[in-house]
Design a protein around this motif. Structure first.
Motif, PDB file in Angstrom:
ATOM      1  N   PRO A  31      32.257  40.508 -60.251  1.00  0.00           N
ATOM      2  CA  PRO A  31      31.859  40.644 -61.529  1.00  0.00           C
ATOM      3  C   PRO A  31      30.038  41.645 -61.052  1.00  0.00           C
ATOM      4  N   PRO A  32      29.727  41.990 -62.283  1.00  0.00           N
ATOM      5  CA  PRO A  32      27.987  41.651 -61.988  1.00  0.00           C
ATOM      6  C   PRO A  32      28.000  40.493 -63.239  1.00  0.00           C
ATOM      7  N   PRO A  33      26.537  40.550 -63.191  1.00  0.00           N
ATOM      8  CA  PRO A  33      25.825  39.493 -63.749  1.00  0.00           C
ATOM      9  C   PRO A  33      25.760  39.563 -65.271  1.00  0.00           C
ATOM     10  N   ALA A  34      25.678  38.272 -65.816  1.00  0.00           N
ATOM     11  CA  ALA A  34      25.704  38.733 -67.592  1.00  0.00           C
ATOM     12  C   ALA A  34      23.962  39.115 -67.426  1.00  0.00           C
ATOM     13  N   PRO A  35      23.242  39.726 -68.888  1.00  0.00           N
ATOM     14  CA  PRO A  35      24.719  40.131 -69.814  1.00  0.00           C
ATOM     15  C   PRO A  35      25.735  41.694 -69.271  1.00  0.00           C
ATOM     16  N   PHE A  36      25.391  41.377 -67.738  1.00  0.00           N
ATOM     17  CA  PHE A  36      26.249  42.944 -67.402  1.00  0.00           C
ATOM     18  C   PHE A  36      27.495  43.153 -67.685  1.00  0.00           C
ATOM     19  N   THR A  37      28.218  44.449 -68.215  1.00  0.00           N
ATOM     20  CA  THR A  37      29.590  44.359 -68.271  1.00  0.00           C
ATOM     21  C   THR A  37      29.872  45.317 -67.687  1.00  0.00           C
ATOM     22  N   THR A  38      29.469  45.623 -66.612  1.00  0.00           N
ATOM     23  CA  THR A  38      29.603  46.671 -65.303  1.00  0.00           C
ATOM     24  C   THR A  38      28.556  46.598 -63.779  1.00  0.00           C
ATOM     25  N   ARG A  39      28.792  47.000 -63.132  1.00  0.00           N
ATOM     26  CA  ARG A  39      27.870  46.926 -62.108  1.00  0.00           C
ATOM     27  C   ARG A  39      27.270  48.174 -62.523  1.00  0.00           C
ATOM     28  N   GLU A  40      28.057  48.706 -62.528  1.00  0.00           N
ATOM     29  CA  GLU A  40      26.926  50.815 -63.112  1.00  0.00           C
ATOM     30  C   GLU A  40      25.896  50.318 -63.596  1.00  0.00           C
ATOM     31  N   GLU A  41      25.673  49.316 -64.810  1.00  0.00           N
ATOM     32  CA  GLU A  41      24.803  48.498 -66.496  1.00  0.00           C
ATOM     33  C   GLU A  41      23.884  48.005 -65.129  1.00  0.00           C
ATOM     34  N   TRP A  42      24.189  47.310 -64.338  1.00  0.00           N
ATOM     35  CA  TRP A  42      23.619  46.496 -63.855  1.00  0.00           C
ATOM     36  C   TRP A  42      22.313  47.207 -62.825  1.00  0.00           C
ATOM     37  N   LEU A  43      23.345  48.176 -62.094  1.00  0.00           N
ATOM     38  CA  LEU A  43      22.278  49.017 -60.927  1.00  0.00           C
ATOM     39  C   LEU A  43      21.652  49.654 -61.704  1.00  0.00           C
ATOM     40  N   ALA A  44      21.693  49.949 -63.044  1.00  0.00           N
ATOM     41  CA  ALA A  44      21.393  51.695 -63.754  1.00  0.00           C
ATOM     42  C   ALA A  44      19.928  50.052 -64.114  1.00  0.00           C
ATOM     43  N   SER A  45      19.792  49.093 -64.175  1.00  0.00           N
ATOM     44  CA  SER A  45      18.709  48.085 -65.145  1.00  0.00           C
ATOM     45  C   SER A  45      17.550  48.350 -63.803  1.00  0.00           C
ATOM     46  N   PHE A  46      17.965  48.862 -62.435  1.00  0.00           N
ATOM     47  CA  PHE A  46      16.583  48.709 -61.748  1.00  0.00           C
ATOM     48  C   PHE A  46      16.153  50.000 -61.667  1.00  0.00           C
ATOM     49  N   ASP A  47      14.657  50.360 -61.046  1.00  0.00           N
ATOM     50  CA  ASP A  47      14.246  51.702 -60.648  1.00  0.00           C
ATOM     51  C   ASP A  47      14.660  51.739 -59.437  1.00  0.00           C
ATOM     52  N   LEU A  48      16.148  51.944 -59.011  1.00  0.00           N
ATOM     53  CA  LEU A  48      16.219  53.062 -57.250  1.00  0.00           C
ATOM     54  C   LEU A  48      15.699  53.639 -57.070  1.00  0.00           C
ATOM     55  N   PRO A  49      15.435  53.567 -55.351  1.00  0.00           N
ATOM     56  CA  PRO A  49      14.470  55.316 -54.989  1.00  0.00           C
ATOM     57  C   PRO A  49      15.209  55.953 -55.112  1.00  0.00           C
ATOM     58  N   GLU A  50      15.134  57.421 -55.420  1.00  0.00           N
ATOM     59  CA  GLU A  50      15.767  58.655 -54.833  1.00  0.00           C
ATOM     60  C   GLU A  50      16.814  58.701 -54.060  1.00  0.00           C
ATOM     61  N   ASP A  51      16.896  58.200 -52.966  1.00  0.00           N
ATOM     62  CA  ASP A  51      17.363  57.808 -52.167  1.00  0.00           C
ATOM     63  C   ASP A  51      18.670  56.889 -51.587  1.00  0.00           C
ATOM     64  N   GLU A  52      18.309  55.904 -52.860  1.00  0.00           N
ATOM     65  CA  GLU A  52      19.420  54.928 -52.280  1.00  0.00           C
ATOM     66  C   GLU A  52      20.252  55.255 -53.552  1.00  0.00           C
ATOM     67  N   GLU A  53      22.080  54.747 -53.645  1.00  0.00           N
ATOM     68  CA  GLU A  53      23.013  55.686 -54.422  1.00  0.00           C
ATOM     69  C   GLU A  53      23.029  54.244 -54.728  1.00  0.00           C
ATOM     70  N   GLU A  54      24.408  54.385 -55.954  1.00  0.00           N
ATOM     71  CA  GLU A  54      24.823  53.286 -56.402  1.00  0.00           C
ATOM     72  C   GLU A  54      26.025  52.635 -55.527  1.00  0.00           C
ATOM     73  N   ASP A  55      26.503  53.325 -54.779  1.00  0.00           N
ATOM     74  CA  ASP A  55      27.366  53.401 -54.108  1.00  0.00           C
ATOM     75  C   ASP A  55      27.412  52.976 -52.725  1.00  0.00           C
ATOM     76  N   ASP A  56      25.817  52.068 -52.251  1.00  0.00           N
ATOM     77  CA  ASP A  56      25.237  51.864 -50.872  1.00  0.00           C
ATOM     78  C   ASP A  56      25.340  50.520 -50.931  1.00  0.00           C
ATOM     79  N   GLY A  57      25.908  49.558 -51.894  1.00  0.00           N
ATOM     80  CA  GLY A  57      25.971  48.815 -51.683  1.00  0.00           C
ATOM     81  C   GLY A  57      27.542  48.199 -51.943  1.00  0.00           C
TER      82      GLY A  57
END
Length: 146
Positions: A31-57
């Motif tokens: 499960p994503p860390p609190a307070p996030f309800t989804t993994r996507e929401e958690w990943l969106a909190s980071f400023d991922l580089p353009e060449d990284e995708e959400e499914d890279d991990g």
């Protein structure tokens, strides 16, 4: 006080390896860390580089909370050598050596159907395998009851 630890596998396809290791270990998506309800929401909190995708991990955990967390992270370089650290999948149960070996063979067959490859058999003791990206692991009997 002992320390908790995670294991991390580098890979080319995190989804492929996550599916394999969930099958092999009975793990689930962490499960994503609190307070996030989804993994996507958690990943969106980071400023991922353009060449990284959400499914890279992928992050997997033991649903019983006993085993270490398994992180599976996409990297650009290919696997080049034998792993220096590997996972041992322990098949539970007691019985005669022949019964334990039969369970080891059955588990190896199950993991072949899930995408693994048998590399070598050490008759009566363990089977060395590789996951779909070539990471070595062994299938062996669990600890004998004391």
């Amino acid at each position: 006080m002992s320390m908790r630890f995670d294991l991390t596998l580098d890979c080319a396809d995190a989804t492929l390896l996550a599916d394999f290791w969930k099958t092999a270990l009975g793990y689930v998506d962490e499960p994503p860390p609190a307070p996030f309800t989804t993994r996507e929401e958690w990943l969106a909190s980071f400023d991922l580089p353009e060449d990284e995708e959400e499914d890279d991990g992928a992050w997997l955990c033991d649903p019983d909370g006993i085993g270490p967390r398994l992180s599976i992270l996409k990297v650009c370089e290919p696997k080049t050598a034998k792993n220096r650290l590997h996972i041992d999948v322990r098949v539970p149960g007691d019985g005669s050596p022949q019964q334990r070996w039969s369970r080891i063979e059955a588990e190896a067959d199950r993991l072949v159907r899930a995408g693994g490859t048998i590399l070598e058999e050490f008759d009566g003791h363990h089977i060395m395998m590789a996951d779909p990206e070539g990471n070595e692991f062994c299938v062996a009997a669990g600890p004998r009851p004391s």
